[in-house]
Design an enzyme around this catalytic site. Sequence first.
Site, mmCIF file in Angstrom:
data_model
loop_
_atom_site.group_PDB
_atom_site.id
_atom_site.type_symbol
_atom_site.label_atom_id
_atom_site.label_comp_id
_atom_site.label_asym_id
_atom_site.label_seq_id
_atom_site.Cartn_x
_atom_site.Cartn_y
_atom_site.Cartn_z
ATOM 1 C CB CYS A 68 85.484 24.691 92.887
ATOM 2 S SG CYS A 68 86.774 25.631 91.886
ATOM 3 C CB THR A 74 82.197 36.869 81.812
ATOM 4 O OG1 THR A 74 81.745 35.787 82.612
ATOM 5 C CG2 THR A 74 82.047 36.252 80.061
ATOM 6 C CG HIS A 76 79.365 33.629 85.999
ATOM 7 N ND1 HIS A 76 79.949 32.605 86.599
ATOM 8 C CD2 HIS A 76 78.060 33.416 86.153
ATOM 9 C CE1 HIS A 76 78.951 31.726 87.014
ATOM 10 N NE2 HIS A 76 77.912 32.451 86.783
ATOM 11 C CG ASN A 102 82.964 29.795 102.382
ATOM 12 O OD1 ASN A 102 83.342 28.974 101.453
ATOM 13 N ND2 ASN A 102 82.681 31.243 101.920
#
Length: 138
Positions: A68, A74, A76, A102
């Site tokens: 997760c 930000t 990120h 996935n």
Amino acid sequence: MKKLKIKIVVADYYKEITDPLTQSCIEILEKSKLKYEILTVPGVYEIPQMIKWKIKPNNYNLFIALGCVIKGETYHFEVISDSVGKALLDIVNQNKNTIISNGIINSYNKSQALKRSKSKNKGKEAANAMVKMIECLI
């Protein structure tokens, strides 16, 4: 299919989210009578690294990626989500006989992630996708 063994690679940074993903994934694999092994990594970024490490040339390499990524304040979130998705595709493209399903959740908040780990369980979806790929290709 009896010799096949699927490696479930779980990033357990958000255990309250990945535990239900892992459990539902296991239920599907056991129902399909498929063997599995669970490999735990600290974060989603490490999933492709572990998969690459575990690939065996000239064997079937079957992986389910679970984890997760939740958007913070930000950039990120975008970097990790994009780079991990691309890395997983690159691994498949560069390694014959490798399938990666996935089941990584990319969400804007924890509430979305929790919902996708329970009612619309991405672990279950990833396991079902793997079972179907095995039926189609192997």
